[in-house]
Design a protein around this motif. Structure first.
Motif, short mmCIF file in Angstrom:
data_model
loop_
_atom_site.label_atom_id
_atom_site.label_comp_id
_atom_site.label_asym_id
_atom_site.label_seq_id
_atom_site.Cartn_x
_atom_site.Cartn_y
_atom_site.Cartn_z
N ASP A 93 13.52 -23.21 34.27
CA ASP A 93 12.33 -23.91 33.79
C ASP A 93 12.15 -23.75 32.29
O ASP A 93 11.83 -24.71 31.58
N ALA A 94 12.36 -22.53 31.80
CA ALA A 94 12.20 -22.28 30.36
C ALA A 94 13.25 -23.04 29.55
O ALA A 94 12.93 -23.65 28.52
N ILE A 95 14.48 -23.02 30.02
CA ILE A 95 15.56 -23.72 29.31
C ILE A 95 15.31 -25.23 29.31
O ILE A 95 15.48 -25.89 28.28
N ALA A 96 14.91 -25.75 30.44
CA ALA A 96 14.61 -27.19 30.50
C ALA A 96 13.49 -27.55 29.53
O ALA A 96 13.56 -28.58 28.84
N ALA A 97 12.46 -26.72 29.44
CA ALA A 97 11.35 -26.99 28.52
C ALA A 97 11.82 -27.01 27.07
O ALA A 97 11.42 -27.86 26.28
N VAL A 98 12.70 -26.08 26.72
CA VAL A 98 13.20 -26.02 25.34
C VAL A 98 14.14 -27.18 25.05
O VAL A 98 13.99 -27.88 24.05
N PHE A 99 15.09 -27.42 25.94
CA PHE A 99 16.13 -28.40 25.64
C PHE A 99 15.72 -29.83 25.89
O PHE A 99 16.36 -30.75 25.37
N THR A 100 14.67 -30.06 26.66
CA THR A 100 14.20 -31.44 26.77
C THR A 100 13.23 -31.75 25.65
O THR A 100 12.79 -32.87 25.51
N SER A 101 12.92 -30.73 24.83
CA SER A 101 12.14 -31.02 23.64
C SER A 101 13.09 -31.51 22.56
O SER A 101 13.76 -32.50 22.72
N VAL A 102 13.22 -30.77 21.50
CA VAL A 102 13.99 -31.28 20.37
C VAL A 102 15.16 -30.37 19.99
O VAL A 102 15.85 -30.62 19.03
N ALA A 103 15.43 -29.34 20.78
CA ALA A 103 16.41 -28.33 20.40
C ALA A 103 17.79 -28.91 20.09
O ALA A 103 18.40 -28.59 19.06
N VAL A 104 18.31 -29.74 20.97
CA VAL A 104 19.65 -30.30 20.76
C VAL A 104 19.67 -31.18 19.52
O VAL A 104 20.61 -31.13 18.71
N SER A 105 18.62 -31.96 19.33
CA SER A 105 18.55 -32.83 18.15
C SER A 105 18.46 -32.04 16.86
O SER A 105 19.01 -32.45 15.84
N VAL A 106 17.76 -30.90 16.88
CA VAL A 106 17.66 -30.06 15.69
C VAL A 106 19.03 -29.51 15.30
O VAL A 106 19.38 -29.48 14.11
N VAL A 107 19.81 -29.10 16.28
CA VAL A 107 21.16 -28.60 15.98
C VAL A 107 21.99 -29.71 15.31
O VAL A 107 22.66 -29.46 14.30
N ALA A 108 21.91 -30.91 15.84
CA ALA A 108 22.64 -32.04 15.25
C ALA A 108 22.15 -32.31 13.83
O ALA A 108 22.95 -32.55 12.91
N LEU A 109 20.84 -32.24 13.62
CA LEU A 109 20.27 -32.49 12.30
C LEU A 109 20.76 -31.47 11.28
O LEU A 109 21.16 -31.81 10.17
N ILE A 110 20.74 -30.19 11.65
CA ILE A 110 21.17 -29.12 10.74
C ILE A 110 22.67 -29.27 10.42
O ILE A 110 23.10 -29.07 9.28
N SER A 111 23.45 -29.67 11.42
CA SER A 111 24.88 -29.88 11.19
C SER A 111 25.13 -31.08 10.27
O SER A 111 26.08 -31.09 9.49
N PHE A 112 24.26 -32.06 10.34
CA PHE A 112 24.41 -33.33 9.63
C PHE A 112 24.04 -33.22 8.15
O PHE A 112 24.60 -33.93 7.32
N ARG A 113 23.11 -32.32 7.81
CA ARG A 113 22.56 -32.28 6.45
C ARG A 113 22.87 -30.95 5.75
O ARG A 113 22.24 -29.94 6.04
N ASP A 114 23.81 -30.98 4.80
CA ASP A 114 24.20 -29.78 4.07
C ASP A 114 23.04 -29.16 3.30
O ASP A 114 22.86 -27.95 3.29
#
Length: 198
Positions: A93-114
């Motif tokens: 339940d906790a993981i679903a709450a975190v990862f259905t929010s913005v967590a995966v997108s934030v990782v992509a964003l940080i990787s995308f912008r030096d």
């Protein structure tokens, strides 16, 4: 999209939240390449200059956005209580709450912008905000379960937590198809199942 201006006297925190929520929507719907200051202000329904009145530049805005989402992750995971419910269910339940929010997108964003990565290094000790926060809080929860006798004594909970978050990240990495609740439970069970005392 029609743009409306923020009335004079609107509290800074309200503007920040409005812009952060808009950034999250743009990021989730279009990915990192869609996240521009214009897209954020349009999604927020505010004048283009509002963002730059409150933040030094767009990377400063993005850094604050990422750190704000890390704080939200902390709030979600701090609700985990050792000794209550079922360990696998609590974690799923906790993981679903975190990862259905913005967590995966934030990782992509940080990787995308030096420039964003460089700015975050100034304020964030190590790793990727949101995910490192999740790892730390899951480790705290697992240590609590270990003290309650529901996780075996010999288990390295500080090693188990990143395995769990890494597996969750891989499970949720596809923005188009979200795993269902049973898939999340199955992943959690595979990672932590042998550590749980029956």
């Amino acid at each position: 999209m029609e743009t409306r201006t923020v009335p004079t006297g609107v509290h800074l925190r309200d503007v920040r939240e409005q812009l952060f929520d808009a950034a999250e929507r743009v990021l989730r719907e279009g990915g990192p390449s869609a996240l521009t200051s214009r897209a954020v202000t349009e999604a927020a329904g505010v004048a283009k200059g509002v963002l730059h009145r409150h933040f030094a530049d767009f990377d400063a805005f993005l850094a604050e956005f990422v750190l704000d989402r890390a704080t939200r992750t902390e709030a979600r995971l701090s609700e985990l209580t050792a000794g209550e419910g079922e360990v696998v269910g609590n974690l799923a339940d906790a993981i679903a709450a975190v990862f259905t929010s913005v967590a995966v997108s934030v990782v992509a964003l940080i990787s995308f912008r030096d420039d964003l990565r460089a700015r975050l290094r100034e304020t964030w000790p190590a790793g990727v905000p949101v995910l490192t926060e999740a790892v730390e809080l899951i480790a705290v929860y697992l240590a609590g379960e270990q003290r309650c006798g529901r996780i075996s004594d010999g288990v390295d909970v500080d090693g188990l937590a990143p395995m769990l978050i890494g597996s969750a990240h891989l499970l949720f990495a596809d923005r188009q198809v979200r795993p269902d609740a049973e898939a999340v439970r199955r992943m959690v069970r595979q990672v932590v199942g042998s550590s749980i005392r029956n």
